[in-house]
Design an enzyme around this catalytic site. Structure first.
Site, mmCIF file in Angstrom:
data_model
loop_
_atom_site.group_PDB
_atom_site.id
_atom_site.type_symbol
_atom_site.label_atom_id
_atom_site.label_comp_id
_atom_site.label_asym_id
_atom_site.label_seq_id
_atom_site.Cartn_x
_atom_site.Cartn_y
_atom_site.Cartn_z
ATOM 1 N N CYS A 85 0.818 -1.219 0.000
ATOM 2 C CA CYS A 85 0.000 0.000 0.000
ATOM 3 C C CYS A 85 0.849 1.266 0.000
ATOM 4 O O CYS A 85 0.316 2.363 -0.139
ATOM 5 C CB CYS A 85 -0.942 -0.004 1.198
ATOM 6 S SG CYS A 85 -2.044 -1.427 1.228
ATOM 7 N N CYS A 212 -13.666 0.817 7.472
ATOM 8 C CA CYS A 212 -12.817 0.258 6.419
ATOM 9 C C CYS A 212 -12.755 1.194 5.214
ATOM 10 O O CYS A 212 -13.773 1.734 4.785
ATOM 11 C CB CYS A 212 -13.353 -1.102 5.972
ATOM 12 S SG CYS A 212 -13.621 -2.288 7.324
ATOM 13 N N SER A 213 -11.564 1.340 4.641
ATOM 14 C CA SER A 213 -11.422 2.151 3.433
ATOM 15 C C SER A 213 -12.052 1.426 2.250
ATOM 16 O O SER A 213 -12.360 0.238 2.314
ATOM 17 C CB SER A 213 -9.946 2.452 3.147
ATOM 18 O OG SER A 213 -9.214 1.259 2.943
ATOM 19 N N LYS A 332 -10.238 6.710 3.993
ATOM 20 C CA LYS A 332 -11.572 6.315 4.432
ATOM 21 C C LYS A 332 -12.652 6.900 3.529
ATOM 22 O O LYS A 332 -13.607 6.218 3.164
ATOM 23 C CB LYS A 332 -11.780 6.774 5.885
ATOM 24 C CG LYS A 332 -13.117 6.402 6.487
ATOM 25 C CD LYS A 332 -13.194 4.916 6.743
ATOM 26 C CE LYS A 332 -14.538 4.332 6.578
ATOM 27 N NZ LYS A 332 -15.240 4.557 5.342
ATOM 28 N N HIS A 336 -8.968 4.080 -1.743
ATOM 29 C CA HIS A 336 -7.627 3.509 -1.581
ATOM 30 C C HIS A 336 -7.232 2.650 -2.785
ATOM 31 O O HIS A 336 -7.049 1.446 -2.654
ATOM 32 C CB HIS A 336 -7.595 2.698 -0.279
ATOM 33 C CG HIS A 336 -6.268 2.130 0.079
ATOM 34 N ND1 HIS A 336 -5.074 2.618 -0.403
ATOM 35 C CD2 HIS A 336 -5.942 1.078 0.893
ATOM 36 C CE1 HIS A 336 -4.077 1.910 0.103
ATOM 37 N NE2 HIS A 336 -4.573 0.968 0.877
#
Length: 389
Positions: A85, A212-213, A332, A336
């Site tokens: 990431c 969770c993103s 968020k 992502h």
């Protein structure tokens, strides 16, 4: 070593894109970034591409796609970086090294990811490539399950902080309302984020959907230039410090809620910059899950271990707080798309520092911190940025 400066950027809308591949996503940002910097393709000495991929698409050799996405790069050296990431930051730091070594004076950095083409289960398995599969591949819920385990460990040691996680989610969604590039431009209330419901179920208890993103498509680009080149440009944002610190991949071999690599990266960057957190005007941090942002408060030094909840309760990281965190809405709200994330975070910070953040703009933003991590705090990147011109 001479440190290059950010002189231009571009950012696509994050979300479920109609662009079929990363090539089309890259095409959305390459020429706009060059135009923003006021240069042409012929001025670029090297291209650095951040794409995680790992099975999102069968097309790899992603560095070569830039020349397929935009004219003028047929013979320009291009390379692709991958660091989970933190892939986007890896590409940026490689470009900085390229210019710092004297091999080039202008570099183009492009981060992109096409994530939404696969079914959810397959997407989750692709992302688990950023974990230690020998021990962690069977965790239910994929990476959400891995961070659910981190949250459970944190709660067992320091107490249930579900309410504070909901506060972080609500803060970032409120901030994201002002971000035209954000995937989720919806203002979810604290009560909604704090309540388990059909619309906000547990994804990997104690993490709810709002913790969770988002799985997103998108791209972002930066133009970096040697300070001598940047001097004559309309804008320039300097890296006052930049640090990359790794930690052990397997969570069984470290304290999974200490984020020691992140803590060390922050300490090294602030020391190199000759600054403290009090000198920063805002931070863009890697909130892949709300528990990550909570622990990152502690890693950056805003609170002692186990006391990150105080930061939330006191509103220190709200947009009008002492140190706003994620005024962009963070991962968020913004989304992502893995390879694009690190580049996006630096774009968001540069926009603020140059007064070009529109409705997201903070008053008197002069210095920024950016924290991007790969895996569960395994590859940790901290940049301290400030405007030069």
């Amino acid at each position: 070593m001479t440190t290059a400066q950010i002189v231009g950027w571009a950012h696509s809308k994050f979300g479920k894109s109609e662009a079929p591949t990363t090539r089309e996503l890259m095409a959305e940002v390459i020429n706009p970034a060059l135009a923003h910097a006021g240069i042409e393709a012929k001025d670029v000495d090297g291209i650095f591409v951040g794409v995680f991929n790992n099975g999102f698409t069968k097309q790899d050799f992603q560095g070569a796609l830039v020349a397929m996405a935009a004219d003028g790069f047929t013979h320009t050296p291009a390379a692709r970086m991958e660091n989970a990431c933190a892939t986007g930051s890896a590409a940026i730091y490689s470009a900085l090294d390229f210019i710092g070594s004297g091999r080039g004076r202008v570099a183009l950095v492009v981060g992109a990811e096409k994530m939404t083409s696969l079914p959810t289960k397959e997407t989750g398995d692709v992302l688990l490539g950023a974990s230690f599969r020998e021990e962690e591949a069977d965790i239910e819920g994929g990476f959400a399950g891995l961070f659910g385990r981190i949250a459970n460990t944190y709660f067992q040691r320091y107490g249930d902080r579900s309410e504070e996680l909901a506060m972080i989610a609500a803060k970032n969604h409120a901030n994201g309302m002002a971000n035209p590039y954000a995937h989720m431009q919806r203002d979810f209330s604290f009560d909604f984020c704090n309540t388990v419901s059909d619309k906000n179920p547990y994804v990997a208890a104690p993490l709810r959907r709002t913790d969770c993103s988002l799985v997103s498509d998108g791209a972002a680009a930066l133009v970096l230039a040697h300070p001598d080149v940047a001097e004559g440009m309309q804008r320039a944002v300097a890296f006052r410090a930049r640090t990359h610190v790794n930690d052990i991949l397997a969570m069984s071999r470290r304290d999974p809620i200490a984020f020691d690599g992140a803590r060390l990266a922050w300490q090294k960057s602030l020391s190199e910059a000759g600054l403290t957190l009090d000198d920063l005007d805002f931070v863009e941090t890697h909130d892949c899950f709300t528990i990550a942002e909570l622990i990152e408060y502690e890693a950056m030094g805003l609170a002692k271990p186990g006391e990150g909840y105080k930061v939330v309760r006191e509103g220190l990281t709200a947009k009008g707080g002492k140190l706003p965190v994620n005024p962009s809405g963070g991962l968020k709200s913004k989304g992502h798309p893995v390879g694009a994330t690190g580049v996006s975070m630096h774009v968001m910070a540069a926009m603020q520092l140059c007064g070009e953040a529109g409705d997201m703009q903070l008053p008197n933003a002069g210095k920024a911190g950016v924290f991007n991590m790969g895996g569960a705090a395994v590859a940790n990147y901290v940049s301290i940025l400030e405007r030069v011109t």
